[in-house]
Design an enzyme around this catalytic site. Structure first.
Site, PDB file in Angstrom:
ATOM      1  CG  ASP A  61      -1.646   3.140 -44.356  1.00 38.58           C
ATOM      2  OD1 ASP A  61      -2.518   2.282 -44.580  1.00 38.58           O
ATOM      3  OD2 ASP A  61      -1.037   3.740 -45.270  1.00 38.58           O
ATOM      4  CD  GLU A 102      -5.306   3.938 -45.287  1.00 32.38           C
ATOM      5  OE1 GLU A 102      -5.430   3.060 -46.148  1.00 32.38           O
ATOM      6  OE2 GLU A 102      -4.487   4.878 -45.369  1.00 32.38           O
ATOM      7  CD1 TRP A 103     -10.016  -2.662 -38.714  1.00 32.64           C
ATOM      8  CD2 TRP A 103     -10.696  -1.169 -37.179  1.00 32.64           C
ATOM      9  NE1 TRP A 103     -10.552  -3.352 -37.660  1.00 32.64           N
ATOM     10  CE2 TRP A 103     -10.971  -2.462 -36.701  1.00 32.64           C
ATOM     11  CE3 TRP A 103     -11.029  -0.072 -36.388  1.00 32.64           C
ATOM     12  CZ2 TRP A 103     -11.581  -2.685 -35.463  1.00 32.64           C
ATOM     13  CZ3 TRP A 103     -11.630  -0.298 -35.158  1.00 32.64           C
ATOM     14  CH2 TRP A 103     -11.903  -1.594 -34.698  1.00 32.64           C
ATOM     15  N   PRO A 104     -11.083  -0.831 -42.069  1.00 31.60           N
ATOM     16  CG  PRO A 104     -12.938   0.458 -42.659  1.00 31.60           C
ATOM     17  CD  PRO A 104     -11.773   0.428 -41.740  1.00 31.60           C
ATOM     18  CG  LEU A 105      -7.893  -0.400 -47.614  1.00 30.26           C
ATOM     19  CD1 LEU A 105      -8.554  -0.780 -48.932  1.00 30.26           C
ATOM     20  CD2 LEU A 105      -7.087   0.868 -47.809  1.00 30.26           C
ATOM     21  CE1 TYR A 106      -3.227  -2.235 -45.682  1.00 32.92           C
ATOM     22  CE2 TYR A 106      -4.492  -0.366 -44.861  1.00 32.92           C
ATOM     23  CZ  TYR A 106      -3.423  -0.873 -45.573  1.00 32.92           C
ATOM     24  OH  TYR A 106      -2.549  -0.007 -46.195  1.00 32.92           O
ATOM     25  CG  ASP A 132      -3.962   4.162 -51.779  1.00 32.50           C
ATOM     26  OD1 ASP A 132      -4.642   3.770 -50.813  1.00 32.50           O
ATOM     27  OD2 ASP A 132      -2.716   4.192 -51.776  1.00 32.50           O
TER      28      ASP A 132
END
Ligand code: GAL
Length: 426
Positions: free
Chosen positions: A175, A208-212, A236
Protein backbone atom coordinates in the site's frame (compact mmCIF):
# COMPACT_ATOMS: atom_id res chain seq x y z
CA UNK A 1 -23.24 -15.75 -63.87
CA UNK A 2 -23.36 -13.54 -60.76
CA UNK A 3 -26.74 -12.23 -59.63
CA UNK A 4 -27.05 -8.70 -58.18
CA UNK A 5 -27.43 -10.14 -54.67
CA UNK A 6 -24.35 -12.31 -55.06
CA UNK A 7 -22.36 -9.29 -56.25
CA UNK A 8 -23.53 -7.26 -53.29
CA UNK A 9 -22.62 -10.03 -50.86
CA UNK A 10 -19.20 -10.41 -52.45
CA UNK A 11 -18.60 -6.63 -52.34
CA UNK A 12 -19.65 -6.52 -48.67
CA UNK A 13 -17.26 -9.41 -47.96
CA UNK A 14 -14.39 -7.65 -49.80
CA UNK A 15 -15.08 -4.46 -47.87
CA UNK A 16 -15.12 -6.58 -44.73
CA UNK A 17 -11.68 -7.96 -45.50
CA UNK A 18 -10.22 -4.50 -46.21
CA UNK A 19 -11.70 -3.11 -42.99
CA UNK A 20 -10.49 -6.15 -41.11
CA UNK A 21 -6.96 -5.58 -42.38
CA UNK A 22 -7.00 -1.91 -41.28
CA UNK A 23 -8.27 -2.84 -37.86
CA UNK A 24 -5.73 -5.61 -37.54
CA UNK A 25 -2.94 -3.14 -38.30
CA UNK A 26 -4.30 -0.70 -35.71
CA UNK A 27 -4.72 -3.48 -33.25
CA UNK A 28 -1.18 -4.77 -33.64
CA UNK A 29 0.13 -1.25 -33.40
CA UNK A 30 -1.58 -1.08 -30.03
CA UNK A 31 0.15 -4.16 -28.62
CA UNK A 32 1.73 -3.50 -25.21
CA UNK A 33 5.35 -2.65 -25.84
CA UNK A 34 6.21 -2.25 -22.18
CA UNK A 35 8.33 -4.85 -20.49
CA UNK A 36 6.67 -6.68 -17.61
CA UNK A 37 8.19 -7.29 -14.20
CA UNK A 38 10.53 -10.17 -14.92
CA UNK A 39 9.47 -12.61 -12.19
CA UNK A 40 7.51 -15.00 -14.40
CA UNK A 41 4.36 -14.50 -12.32
CA UNK A 42 0.81 -13.34 -13.04
CA UNK A 43 0.92 -14.45 -16.67
CA UNK A 44 -2.87 -14.32 -16.33
CA UNK A 45 -4.65 -12.10 -13.77
CA UNK A 46 -4.23 -13.27 -10.17
CA UNK A 47 -7.22 -15.09 -8.68
CA UNK A 48 -7.96 -15.47 -5.00
CA UNK A 49 -9.49 -13.94 -1.90
CA UNK A 50 -8.55 -10.79 0.01
CA UNK A 51 -10.03 -9.87 3.36
CA UNK A 52 -10.29 -6.06 3.18
CA UNK A 53 -13.68 -5.07 1.76
CA UNK A 54 -15.65 -7.62 3.79
CA UNK A 55 -13.69 -7.78 7.05
CA UNK A 56 -11.75 -4.50 7.08
CA UNK A 57 -9.77 -3.77 10.24
CA UNK A 58 -11.85 -5.68 12.72
CA UNK A 59 -9.44 -6.52 15.54
CA UNK A 60 -12.10 -7.14 18.16
CA UNK A 61 -11.84 -10.91 18.51
CA UNK A 62 -13.43 -10.78 21.95
CA UNK A 63 -16.79 -9.68 20.62
CA UNK A 64 -16.57 -10.85 17.03
CA UNK A 65 -14.46 -14.01 17.03
CA UNK A 66 -15.76 -15.13 13.63
CA UNK A 67 -15.12 -11.95 11.71
CA UNK A 68 -12.04 -10.40 13.29
CA UNK A 69 -8.69 -10.46 11.48
CA UNK A 70 -7.18 -13.58 12.99
CA UNK A 71 -5.57 -16.82 11.90
CA UNK A 72 -8.89 -18.56 12.55
CA UNK A 73 -10.53 -16.61 9.74
CA UNK A 74 -7.77 -17.49 7.27
CA UNK A 75 -7.64 -21.14 8.30
CA UNK A 76 -11.38 -21.43 7.74
CA UNK A 77 -11.33 -19.63 4.40
CA UNK A 78 -8.37 -21.77 3.24
CA UNK A 79 -10.28 -24.91 4.12
CA UNK A 80 -13.33 -23.74 2.14
CA UNK A 81 -11.33 -22.52 -0.85
CA UNK A 82 -9.84 -25.99 -1.15
CA UNK A 83 -13.01 -28.00 -0.48
CA UNK A 84 -15.81 -25.98 -2.10
CA UNK A 85 -14.57 -25.80 -5.65
CA UNK A 86 -12.89 -22.37 -5.43
CA UNK A 87 -9.38 -23.67 -5.93
CA UNK A 88 -10.54 -25.94 -8.75
CA UNK A 89 -11.76 -23.00 -10.84
CA UNK A 90 -8.59 -21.00 -10.21
CA UNK A 91 -8.96 -18.99 -6.96
CA UNK A 92 -5.53 -19.73 -5.58
CA UNK A 93 -4.20 -16.84 -3.48
CA UNK A 94 -5.58 -16.39 0.03
CA UNK A 95 -4.56 -12.86 0.95
CA UNK A 96 -4.29 -11.05 4.24
CA UNK A 97 -4.82 -7.28 4.06
CA UNK A 98 -4.08 -4.58 6.65
CA UNK A 99 -4.27 -5.09 10.45
CA UNK A 100 -2.49 -8.43 10.80
CA UNK A 101 0.56 -6.92 12.47
CA UNK A 102 1.56 -6.36 16.05
CA UNK A 103 1.90 -2.61 16.78
CA UNK A 104 5.71 -2.87 17.08
CA UNK A 105 8.51 -4.62 15.16
CA UNK A 106 10.49 -7.27 17.05
CA UNK A 107 13.90 -6.65 18.65
CA UNK A 108 15.63 -7.35 15.31
CA UNK A 109 13.45 -4.91 13.40
CA UNK A 110 11.24 -7.56 11.81
CA UNK A 111 7.50 -7.24 11.37
CA UNK A 112 5.54 -9.65 13.52
CA UNK A 113 1.95 -10.81 13.49
CA UNK A 114 -0.28 -9.79 16.38
CA UNK A 115 0.46 -12.61 18.87
CA UNK A 116 -3.10 -12.81 20.23
CA UNK A 117 -4.85 -12.94 16.89
CA UNK A 118 -2.20 -15.01 15.07
CA UNK A 119 -0.79 -17.23 17.84
CA UNK A 120 0.78 -19.64 15.33
CA UNK A 121 2.47 -16.84 13.37
CA UNK A 122 2.47 -16.32 9.63
CA UNK A 123 4.89 -19.12 8.82
CA UNK A 124 2.59 -21.75 10.28
CA UNK A 125 -0.40 -20.20 8.53
CA UNK A 126 1.54 -20.28 5.23
CA UNK A 127 2.36 -23.96 5.77
CA UNK A 128 -1.30 -24.75 6.30
CA UNK A 129 -2.36 -22.73 3.26
CA UNK A 130 0.28 -24.51 1.15
CA UNK A 131 -0.86 -27.89 2.44
CA UNK A 132 -4.26 -27.08 0.92
CA UNK A 133 -2.65 -26.43 -2.46
CA UNK A 134 -3.17 -22.67 -2.08
CA UNK A 135 -0.84 -19.66 -1.84
CA UNK A 136 -0.63 -16.99 0.85
CA UNK A 137 -0.71 -13.22 0.30
CA UNK A 138 0.25 -10.57 2.85
CA UNK A 139 0.03 -6.78 3.14
CA UNK A 140 2.53 -4.04 3.97
CA UNK A 141 3.02 -0.35 3.19
CA UNK A 142 5.70 1.65 1.40
CA UNK A 143 5.48 4.54 3.91
CA UNK A 144 5.96 5.00 7.63
CA UNK A 145 2.67 3.36 8.61
CA UNK A 146 0.04 1.18 6.95
CA UNK A 147 -3.24 2.94 6.15
CA UNK A 148 -4.69 1.57 9.41
CA UNK A 149 -1.66 2.76 11.41
CA UNK A 150 0.45 -0.41 11.79
CA UNK A 151 4.22 -0.36 11.18
CA UNK A 152 5.19 0.74 7.67
CA UNK A 153 8.09 -0.64 5.65
CA UNK A 154 9.91 2.65 4.98
CA UNK A 155 13.56 2.02 5.88
CA UNK A 156 12.92 -1.73 6.21
CA UNK A 157 12.27 -2.86 2.64
CA UNK A 158 15.02 -5.49 2.52
CA UNK A 159 14.29 -6.88 5.97
CA UNK A 160 10.56 -7.09 5.21
CA UNK A 161 11.06 -8.76 1.84
CA UNK A 162 13.31 -11.34 3.49
CA UNK A 163 10.85 -11.88 6.37
CA UNK A 164 8.00 -12.51 3.92
CA UNK A 165 10.13 -14.91 1.88
CA UNK A 166 11.25 -16.75 5.04
CA UNK A 167 7.65 -17.16 6.08
CA UNK A 168 6.71 -18.65 2.70
CA UNK A 169 4.58 -15.75 1.52
CA UNK A 170 3.56 -15.86 -2.18
CA UNK A 171 2.07 -12.39 -2.79
CA UNK A 172 2.63 -8.95 -1.33
CA UNK A 173 0.02 -6.20 -1.51
CA UNK A 174 2.07 -3.04 -0.98
CA UNK A 175 0.00 0.00 0.00
CA UNK A 176 1.03 3.64 -0.32
CA UNK A 177 -0.19 5.43 2.83
CA UNK A 178 2.00 7.71 4.97
CA UNK A 179 4.64 8.29 2.34
CA UNK A 180 6.08 11.77 2.70
CA UNK A 181 7.08 12.47 -0.91
CA UNK A 182 6.43 11.34 -4.43
CA UNK A 183 10.09 10.38 -4.80
CA UNK A 184 9.95 8.19 -1.73
CA UNK A 185 6.81 6.60 -3.13
CA UNK A 186 8.39 5.71 -6.49
CA UNK A 187 11.74 4.71 -4.99
CA UNK A 188 10.02 2.64 -2.31
CA UNK A 189 7.87 0.71 -4.78
CA UNK A 190 10.91 0.00 -6.95
CA UNK A 191 13.12 -0.89 -4.00
CA UNK A 192 10.60 -3.41 -2.67
CA UNK A 193 10.19 -4.99 -6.11
CA UNK A 194 13.95 -5.57 -6.38
CA UNK A 195 14.15 -6.73 -2.75
CA UNK A 196 11.43 -9.32 -3.36
CA UNK A 197 13.25 -10.56 -6.46
CA UNK A 198 16.50 -10.84 -4.54
CA UNK A 199 14.91 -13.21 -2.02
CA UNK A 200 14.72 -15.81 -4.80
CA UNK A 201 11.15 -16.67 -3.79
CA UNK A 202 8.32 -16.24 -6.32
CA UNK A 203 6.24 -13.45 -4.82
CA UNK A 204 3.50 -11.72 -6.81
CA UNK A 205 3.89 -7.96 -6.30
CA UNK A 206 0.61 -6.05 -6.06
CA UNK A 207 1.08 -2.26 -6.02
CA UNK A 208 -1.03 0.82 -5.34
CA UNK A 209 1.63 3.10 -6.78
CA UNK A 210 -0.44 4.82 -9.51
CA UNK A 211 -3.39 5.40 -7.16
CA UNK A 212 -1.18 7.49 -4.89
CA UNK A 213 0.50 9.26 -7.82
CA UNK A 214 -2.59 10.40 -9.70
CA UNK A 215 -3.35 13.38 -7.39
CA UNK A 216 0.17 14.72 -8.02
CA UNK A 217 0.96 13.79 -11.62
CA UNK A 218 0.16 11.24 -14.27
CA UNK A 219 1.77 7.89 -13.55
CA UNK A 220 4.31 6.43 -15.95
CA UNK A 221 2.66 3.08 -16.57
CA UNK A 222 5.54 1.74 -18.63
CA UNK A 223 7.74 2.08 -15.58
CA UNK A 224 5.11 0.72 -13.17
CA UNK A 225 4.70 -2.37 -15.32
CA UNK A 226 8.42 -3.05 -15.05
CA UNK A 227 8.15 -3.31 -11.28
CA UNK A 228 4.64 -4.55 -10.40
CA UNK A 229 2.48 -7.54 -11.33
CA UNK A 230 -0.69 -5.50 -10.81
CA UNK A 231 -1.46 -2.01 -9.74
CA UNK A 232 -4.48 -0.20 -8.29
CA UNK A 233 -5.42 2.98 -10.14
CA UNK A 234 -8.51 4.18 -8.40
CA UNK A 235 -10.35 4.42 -5.06
CA UNK A 236 -11.23 1.42 -2.90
CA UNK A 237 -14.20 -0.69 -3.98
CA UNK A 238 -17.23 -0.58 -1.68
CA UNK A 239 -20.16 -2.94 -1.52
CA UNK A 240 -22.39 -0.69 -3.65
CA UNK A 241 -23.48 -0.12 -7.23
CA UNK A 242 -22.29 3.48 -7.00
CA UNK A 243 -18.79 2.19 -6.27
CA UNK A 244 -18.82 -0.30 -9.17
CA UNK A 245 -20.06 2.42 -11.52
CA UNK A 246 -17.41 4.87 -10.41
CA UNK A 247 -14.70 2.26 -11.08
CA UNK A 248 -16.10 1.56 -14.55
CA UNK A 249 -16.40 5.28 -15.28
CA UNK A 250 -12.82 5.93 -14.19
CA UNK A 251 -11.66 3.04 -16.35
CA UNK A 252 -13.42 4.26 -19.48
CA UNK A 253 -12.20 7.82 -18.99
CA UNK A 254 -8.62 6.57 -18.81
CA UNK A 255 -8.73 3.60 -21.16
CA UNK A 256 -6.38 5.03 -23.81
CA UNK A 257 -3.73 5.30 -21.15
CA UNK A 258 -4.25 2.11 -19.13
CA UNK A 259 -5.51 -0.56 -21.55
CA UNK A 260 -2.42 -0.83 -23.80
CA UNK A 261 -0.12 -1.36 -20.84
CA UNK A 262 -1.89 -4.47 -19.49
CA UNK A 263 -0.66 -7.88 -20.53
CA UNK A 264 0.85 -11.11 -19.23
CA UNK A 265 2.85 -10.29 -16.09
CA UNK A 266 1.23 -6.89 -15.41
CA UNK A 267 -2.43 -5.92 -14.98
CA UNK A 268 -4.60 -2.96 -14.05
CA UNK A 269 -6.37 -3.74 -10.79
CA UNK A 270 -9.87 -2.27 -10.39
CA UNK A 271 -9.98 -3.76 -6.87
CA UNK A 272 -11.87 -6.64 -5.25
CA UNK A 273 -14.97 -8.54 -6.35
CA UNK A 274 -17.70 -7.81 -3.82
CA UNK A 275 -20.09 -10.43 -5.19
CA UNK A 276 -21.77 -12.44 -2.42
CA UNK A 277 -22.07 -9.55 0.03
CA UNK A 278 -24.94 -7.13 0.75
CA UNK A 279 -24.88 -4.14 -1.56
CA UNK A 280 -25.25 -5.41 -5.14
CA UNK A 281 -28.40 -6.76 -6.76
CA UNK A 282 -28.19 -9.96 -8.80
CA UNK A 283 -27.86 -7.92 -12.02
CA UNK A 284 -25.19 -5.69 -10.52
CA UNK A 285 -23.20 -8.74 -9.43
CA UNK A 286 -23.42 -10.05 -12.98
CA UNK A 287 -22.17 -6.70 -14.23
CA UNK A 288 -19.19 -6.79 -11.88
CA UNK A 289 -18.25 -10.35 -12.88
CA UNK A 290 -18.65 -9.69 -16.62
CA UNK A 291 -16.75 -6.40 -16.62
CA UNK A 292 -13.91 -7.67 -14.42
CA UNK A 293 -13.54 -10.46 -17.01
CA UNK A 294 -13.51 -7.94 -19.87
CA UNK A 295 -11.00 -5.73 -18.01
CA UNK A 296 -8.56 -8.66 -17.44
CA UNK A 297 -8.72 -7.71 -13.77
CA UNK A 298 -7.27 -9.70 -10.91
CA UNK A 299 -10.20 -11.67 -9.47
CA UNK A 300 -9.76 -11.20 -5.75
CA UNK A 301 -13.01 -11.88 -3.96
CA UNK A 302 -13.74 -10.16 -0.68
CA UNK A 303 -16.73 -11.92 0.82
CA UNK A 304 -17.50 -14.54 3.43
CA UNK A 305 -17.09 -17.90 1.72
CA UNK A 306 -18.49 -19.58 4.85
CA UNK A 307 -21.86 -17.93 4.18
CA UNK A 308 -22.49 -17.31 0.51
CA UNK A 309 -25.60 -17.89 -1.59
CA UNK A 310 -25.58 -20.63 -4.20
CA UNK A 311 -26.32 -17.99 -6.83
CA UNK A 312 -23.30 -15.85 -5.94
CA UNK A 313 -21.12 -18.94 -5.74
CA UNK A 314 -22.22 -20.14 -9.18
CA UNK A 315 -21.52 -16.70 -10.65
CA UNK A 316 -18.05 -16.47 -9.08
CA UNK A 317 -17.27 -20.03 -10.17
CA UNK A 318 -18.59 -19.62 -13.72
CA UNK A 319 -15.89 -21.33 -15.78
CA UNK A 320 -16.81 -19.66 -19.07
CA UNK A 321 -16.54 -16.19 -17.57
CA UNK A 322 -13.33 -17.09 -15.75
CA UNK A 323 -11.94 -18.36 -19.09
CA UNK A 324 -12.50 -14.89 -20.54
CA UNK A 325 -10.75 -13.27 -17.58
CA UNK A 326 -7.86 -15.72 -17.82
CA UNK A 327 -7.58 -15.76 -21.61
CA UNK A 328 -3.93 -16.44 -22.51
CA UNK A 329 -3.76 -13.65 -25.10
CA UNK A 330 -3.79 -11.35 -22.08
CA UNK A 331 -5.29 -8.25 -23.70
CA UNK A 332 -7.48 -5.99 -21.62
CA UNK A 333 -10.86 -5.05 -23.08
CA UNK A 334 -12.24 -1.55 -23.45
CA UNK A 335 -15.49 0.32 -23.90
CA UNK A 336 -16.37 0.41 -27.57
CA UNK A 337 -19.35 2.71 -27.38
CA UNK A 338 -21.87 4.41 -25.15
CA UNK A 339 -25.30 5.37 -26.41
CA UNK A 340 -28.71 5.86 -24.87
CA UNK A 341 -27.45 4.71 -21.45
CA UNK A 342 -26.08 1.44 -22.86
CA UNK A 343 -22.40 0.63 -22.90
CA UNK A 344 -20.77 -1.91 -25.20
CA UNK A 345 -17.39 -3.30 -24.12
CA UNK A 346 -15.26 -5.81 -26.00
CA UNK A 347 -12.11 -7.81 -25.42
CA UNK A 348 -9.97 -9.71 -27.94
CA UNK A 349 -9.35 -13.34 -26.99
CA UNK A 350 -7.07 -16.06 -28.24
CA UNK A 351 -7.99 -17.98 -31.43
CA UNK A 352 -9.56 -14.84 -32.89
CA UNK A 353 -12.49 -15.02 -30.47
CA UNK A 354 -13.97 -11.94 -28.78
CA UNK A 355 -15.88 -11.26 -25.59
CA UNK A 356 -18.56 -8.59 -25.73
CA UNK A 357 -20.44 -7.11 -22.77
CA UNK A 358 -23.49 -4.91 -23.11
CA UNK A 359 -24.49 -3.00 -20.00
CA UNK A 360 -27.82 -1.25 -19.41
CA UNK A 361 -26.94 1.67 -17.16
CA UNK A 362 -30.47 3.03 -16.90
CA UNK A 363 -31.71 2.86 -13.32
CA UNK A 364 -35.37 3.41 -14.05
CA UNK A 365 -37.83 1.14 -15.79
CA UNK A 366 -37.53 -2.51 -16.73
CA UNK A 367 -35.44 -4.56 -19.17
CA UNK A 368 -34.60 -2.66 -22.35
CA UNK A 369 -33.76 -4.12 -25.71
CA UNK A 370 -30.56 -3.24 -27.50
CA UNK A 371 -29.71 -4.17 -31.06
CA UNK A 372 -26.22 -4.17 -32.38
CA UNK A 373 -24.91 -4.87 -35.84
CA UNK A 374 -22.23 -7.54 -35.51
CA UNK A 375 -20.15 -5.76 -38.17
CA UNK A 376 -19.13 -3.24 -35.55
CA UNK A 377 -17.78 -5.84 -33.11
CA UNK A 378 -14.23 -6.95 -32.66
CA UNK A 379 -12.81 -4.12 -34.77
CA UNK A 380 -14.69 -5.49 -37.77
CA UNK A 381 -13.09 -8.88 -37.32
CA UNK A 382 -15.17 -10.78 -34.79
CA UNK A 383 -17.85 -11.94 -37.24
CA UNK A 384 -15.99 -11.63 -40.48
CA UNK A 385 -17.28 -13.43 -42.49
CA UNK A 386 -19.37 -15.08 -39.79
CA UNK A 387 -19.31 -16.21 -36.17
CA UNK A 388 -20.96 -18.35 -33.55
CA UNK A 389 -22.28 -16.43 -30.57
CA UNK A 390 -22.83 -17.84 -27.12
CA UNK A 391 -24.42 -15.80 -24.37
CA UNK A 392 -22.62 -16.52 -21.09
CA UNK A 393 -24.43 -14.17 -18.72
CA UNK A 394 -26.97 -13.70 -17.26
CA UNK A 395 -27.55 -17.34 -18.36
CA UNK A 396 -25.66 -19.52 -20.76
CA UNK A 397 -27.43 -19.88 -24.09
CA UNK A 398 -26.22 -20.67 -27.60
CA UNK A 399 -27.40 -17.85 -29.85
CA UNK A 400 -26.09 -19.48 -33.00
CA UNK A 401 -24.62 -18.46 -36.32
CA UNK A 402 -24.31 -14.80 -37.39
CA UNK A 403 -23.17 -13.41 -40.71
CA UNK A 404 -21.12 -10.25 -40.94
CA UNK A 405 -24.11 -8.16 -41.95
CA UNK A 406 -26.53 -9.46 -39.33
CA UNK A 407 -27.80 -7.81 -36.17
CA UNK A 408 -28.06 -9.12 -32.66
CA UNK A 409 -30.92 -8.17 -30.40
CA UNK A 410 -30.68 -8.49 -26.62
CA UNK A 411 -32.76 -7.62 -23.57
CA UNK A 412 -30.81 -6.19 -20.65
CA UNK A 413 -32.07 -5.59 -17.11
CA UNK A 414 -31.44 -2.22 -15.45
CA UNK A 415 -27.82 -2.13 -14.17
CA UNK A 416 -27.38 -5.62 -15.65
CA UNK A 417 -25.12 -6.97 -18.36
CA UNK A 418 -25.32 -9.45 -21.20
CA UNK A 419 -21.95 -11.13 -21.73
CA UNK A 420 -21.25 -12.85 -25.04
CA UNK A 421 -18.48 -14.95 -26.52
CA UNK A 422 -17.99 -14.73 -30.29
CA UNK A 423 -16.04 -17.44 -32.04
CA UNK A 424 -15.03 -17.80 -35.67
CA UNK A 425 -17.48 -20.09 -37.48
CA UNK A 426 -15.43 -20.64 -40.62
C1 GAL B 1 -6.27 1.23 1.43
C2 GAL B 1 -6.26 0.22 0.32
C3 GAL B 1 -7.28 -0.83 0.66
C4 GAL B 1 -6.90 -1.49 1.97
C5 GAL B 1 -6.72 -0.45 3.06
C6 GAL B 1 -6.14 -1.06 4.32
O1 GAL B 1 -5.45 2.23 1.11
O2 GAL B 1 -6.55 0.85 -0.91
O3 GAL B 1 -7.40 -1.76 -0.38
O4 GAL B 1 -5.72 -2.21 1.76
O5 GAL B 1 -5.87 0.60 2.64
O6 GAL B 1 -5.93 -0.13 5.33
Amino acid sequence: MMTATMMLVSRVRRLGCVLAFCFLALFLWGLPGARALDNGLAMTPTMGWLHWERFMCNVNCQEEPDSCISEKLFLQIAEIMASDGWKDVGYEYLCIDDCWMAPERDSEGRLQADPKRFPGGIRRLANYVHSKGLKLGIYADVGNKTCAGFPGSFGYYDIDAKTFADWGVDLLKFDGCYCDSINHLADGYKHMSLALNRTGRSIVYSCEWPLYMWPIFKPNYTEIREYCNHWRNFADVYDSWQSIRSILDWTTSNQERIVPVAGPGGWNDPDMLVIGNFGLSRDQQITQMALWAIMAAPLLMSNDLRHISLEAKALLQDKDVIAINQDPLGKQGYRLRKEDNFEVWERPLSNLAWAVAMVNLQEIGGPRSYTISVTSLGQGLACNPDCLITQLLPVKRKLGFYEWTSSLKTQINPTGTVLLRLERAS
